[in-house]
Design an enzyme around this catalytic site. Structure first.
Site, PDB file in Angstrom:
ATOM      1  N   TYR A 164      21.419  57.950  34.406  1.00 49.47           N
ATOM      2  CA  TYR A 164      21.471  58.442  35.786  1.00 49.47           C
ATOM      3  C   TYR A 164      21.252  57.264  36.736  1.00 49.47           C
ATOM      4  O   TYR A 164      20.377  56.419  36.500  1.00 49.47           O
ATOM      5  CB  TYR A 164      20.374  59.495  36.028  1.00 49.47           C
ATOM      6  CG  TYR A 164      20.290  59.929  37.479  1.00 49.47           C
ATOM      7  CD1 TYR A 164      20.982  61.053  37.922  1.00 49.47           C
ATOM      8  CD2 TYR A 164      19.551  59.191  38.412  1.00 49.47           C
ATOM      9  CE1 TYR A 164      20.936  61.437  39.253  1.00 49.47           C
ATOM     10  CE2 TYR A 164      19.502  59.562  39.748  1.00 49.47           C
ATOM     11  CZ  TYR A 164      20.196  60.689  40.156  1.00 49.47           C
ATOM     12  OH  TYR A 164      20.149  61.066  41.472  1.00 49.47           O
ATOM     13  N   GLU A 215      25.603  59.088  44.241  1.00 54.87           N
ATOM     14  CA  GLU A 215      24.928  59.426  42.978  1.00 54.87           C
ATOM     15  C   GLU A 215      25.918  59.427  41.818  1.00 54.87           C
ATOM     16  O   GLU A 215      27.044  59.919  41.963  1.00 54.87           O
ATOM     17  CB  GLU A 215      24.300  60.827  43.109  1.00 54.87           C
ATOM     18  CG  GLU A 215      23.557  61.290  41.874  1.00 54.87           C
ATOM     19  CD  GLU A 215      23.022  62.723  42.029  1.00 54.87           C
ATOM     20  OE1 GLU A 215      23.827  63.667  42.172  1.00 54.87           O
ATOM     21  OE2 GLU A 215      21.784  62.885  42.014  1.00 54.87           O
TER      22      GLU A 215
END
Lengths: 295, 392
Positions: free
Chosen positions: B106, B197
């Protein structure tokens, strides 16, 4: 006394178009000492509507007039430059009314002017400041209030006017009202204003109007509990009905979807009440609570 | 302004953030088939058919499916197009050559309200809800705030390396991940994003790292320096509510909500407070609408017209505080607006307070418009509006 602006405030106006002129003229008529307008291409001319000089730069205006405060009303694309110019010219209090300033611009401005520069920046996207009877810088309608001892701080303009108006009808005036603005990055936070009110001998009670989004109200609440537990404080948080992930008018009024929490009105109310602060369900109730506390 | 996945990947790609081979943007099953055929012809061993909607949880909702043949892609296209994901209808799917995944991480860069700076988050555990990882295994999530003066020249390679190293990404991918983070930060800053993101950031079998997904939010206030974000406004992709779209075009601050009481007022805070008071009186607001400071006849007519277009609106609560714009001017604006709009079945409850409010209320009464009901306080007005909505 009062906070941030008073009878010694000398204002230059950055942005002397129709809006800037309209509001600066009102501020002047109220008794605010407006000393000059700023326009890069009109230096040396006269600002007819206010019968004041126009300077090409803030620096020149400061040297010529001793100005210590700036009202920034330039369009959003030029706001970062205008604030930095005021800062570099040695202005002590920069009040930015303009809305729609990009987040990255304000992040940079905050870092330079506030965090590292230590200068008082209020706004952007705010109605300004009024210290009734002394000075009014911005767009607050002065006839909704009068001099007194309640300090008011708010993220919303019209809600502030509503509360000032209801207090005035009950014979209660204010020391200073600070509109801190509805953007995600603002120069002066709730806590900064509440600390200043706590240090002001003429502010005996505090009313504040928060909104959904961010966590500034909580920080202020904690400080109030720890430092001024005996001062009457009344609050209201707007946006109990706002859905997650939707921006409600103000750029900063948004509860982040799937965020860490604490940004909704209900959560803020609960946290503030935990700190012993009365939180009303609507602005009129906030004014009534204040009237009762002072009655 | 949120981008859908393929737009986010376009934005990443042009800023040097590695992404999978470009896929096909498809609105019909035939286009899905053509996209899949092209990908297989180019040597892809499989394709992924992905719903392009501005909400999370697409996978769980059946909006992301792997196909190892054109026929399978056709089936998936048929099942995903038109699917409803959390109230978002899928009008567009993205057909992308599938990537071989060795590991999932992530990585994100976002604006941080608390520090008023930038926040980088990196974790070895990707492909899952990062908030959940943060709750159950906070040690696996590295959060690093950066102030603007640290990043005047962008994010330094050294800082990027520190972050990915601290997140315990394997040694083999550190260089690639650090380079990618530097590029991601530049994309975030140069494109005026408030969120960029990547979840998951994947390691491929050859140890390269690429962005397998994207979530990008752009700052609406910065549209002026990006041609109004015209390039991202593709009609039909995860369309806004039609009334919200119309409001946006007219420059009106409007949010569609799900109640029956139409709301308009001057000032964002006052309108939010109005929604609250309506709810406290047992009703629900149908919308949020801020007419702005002036509340002129033009602004009032346009705003009121928009609110009344919503078929779920059974009554309207107009909540105005007269400040610089005085009560009588506001009243005249409302009277003129109702004249221009002609006949409408809903009653308008008008609460007017502030400077010269009494004068304004007198003007409203004199005008005697059958639809207008005057109220003295917010509570009073909310109660009346809720009652009228219930009766309608």
């Amino acid at each position: 006394m009062s906070i941030f602006i008073d009878e010694n405030t000398k204002v230059v106006v950055q942005g002397i178009g129709a809006q800037g002129t309209f509001h600066a003229k009102r501020n002047q008529a109220y008794g605010t000492e407006v000393v000059a307008g700023i326009h890069p291409k009109k230096g040396g001319t006269t600002w007819e509507e206010l019968d004041l000089p126009v300077h090409a730069t803030v620096k020149e205006a400061v040297e010529a007039t001793g100005a210590n405060t700036s009202m920034v009303m330039v369009p959003a694309p030029f706001t970062k430059g205008a604030i930095l110019e005021a800062y570099e010219a040695g202005i002590e209090t920069i009040i930015t009314i303009t809305e729609g300033v990009p987040v990255h611009d304000m992040t940079e401005v905050y870092d330079t002017v506030v965090r590292r520069g230590g200068v008082r920046l209020v706004g952007p996207n705010c109605p300004g400041i009024i210290s009734p009877g002394k000075s009014n810088v911005g767009i607050i309608p002065a006839d909704t209030t009068m001099p007194g001892n309640v300090g008011l701080v708010s993220r919303s303009g019209t809600l502030t006017y509503q509360i000032m108006h209801e207090l005035a009808e009950a014979g209660i005036g204010i020391s200073t009202c600070v509109g801190i603005g509805g953007d995600p990055v603002i120069g002066t936070q709730f806590l900064d204003v509440i600390e200043a009110f706590a240090a002001d001998p003429d502010t005996h009670a505090i009313a504040f109007v928060g909104e959904i989004g961010g966590a500034e109200e909580q920080l202020a609440g904690q400080w109030i509990r720890d430092n001024i537990p005996d001062t009457p404080v009344v609050g209201y948080i707007a946006g109990f009905e706002a859905p997650e992930g939707k921006q409600m008018g103000h750029a900063g009024a948004i509860v982040k979807e799937g965020g860490e929490g604490g940004e909704s009105a209900a959560e803020k109310k609960e946290l503030l009440e935990g700190y012993g602060i009365s939180v009303a369900m609507n602005p009129s109730e906030a004014a009534q609570l204040m009237i009762e506390r002072l009655g | 302004m949120d981008l859908v996945e393929f737009q986010g990947k376009q934005l990443f790609g042009r800023n040097g953030v590695p992404v999978p081979p470009v896929g096909a943007i498809c609105r019909t099953v035939d286009e899905v088939v053509a996209g899949a055929e092209a990908a297989f012809a180019d040597g892809a061993s499989a394709v992924v058919v992905k719903a392009q909607v501005k909400t999370g949880g697409r996978g769980k909702a059946g909006g992301v499916k792997l196909a190892s043949s054109v026929e399978e892609a056709r089936e998936h296209g048929g099942s995903i197009l038109g699917l409803d994901i959390k109230g978002h209808t899928v009008n567009v799917v993205y057909v992308e050559p599938a990537s071989d995944i060795a590991e999932e991480y992530y990585l994100s860069v976002m604006h941080d309200r608390v520090s008023k700076g930038h926040l980088v988050i990196c974790s070895k555990e990707g492909g899952v809800d990062i908030e959940e990882v943060n709750r159950t295994n906070p040690d696996a999530v590295v959060k690093r705030t950066l102030s603007p003066h640290e990043t005047v020249a962008g994010l330094s390679r050294d800082t990027a390396m520190e972050i990915v190293t601290q997140a315990n990404l394997p040694a083999e991918v550190l260089d690639g991940a650090a380079d990618l983070l530097v590029a991601l930060f530049n994309a975030y800053r140069d494109e005026d994003a408030t969120l960029a993101e990547i979840n998951p950031l994947i390691r491929r079998p050859d140890d390269s790292v690429i962005a397998l997904d994207s979530k990008v939010t752009l700052d609406g206030n910065a549209a002026f320096r990006h041609d109004g974000y015209a390039e991202w406004q593709i009609p039909g992709i995860d369309a806004d509510d039609p009334l919200e779209a119309e409001a946006k075009e007219k420059g009106i601050q409007y949010v569609k909500l799900d109640g029956q009481v139409g709301v308009l007022g001057n000032g964002a805070g006052l309108v939010m407070a109005t929604l609250d008071v309506v709810a406290q009186n047992g009703g629900r607001a149908a919308n949020f609408l801020d007419v702005g400071g002036g509340a002129s006849a033009d602004a009032m007519a346009e705003s009121l017209g928009l609110v009344l277009k919503d078929p779920s609106v059974k009554s309207v609560f107009i909540n105005i505080f007269g400040g610089i714009t005085r009560g009588e001017e506001v009243a005249n604006g409302i009277i003129e607006a109702t004249r221009r709009l002609g006949d409408f079945p809903q009653k308008l409850v008008v609460r007017l307070d502030g400077t010269n409010a009494e004068e304004g209320r007198r003007l409203l009464e004199e005008a005697g418009h059958a639809s207008v009901v005057a109220a003295a306080t917010m509570q009073d007005a909310a109660a009346k509006a809720v009652e009228l909505a219930a009766q309608a």
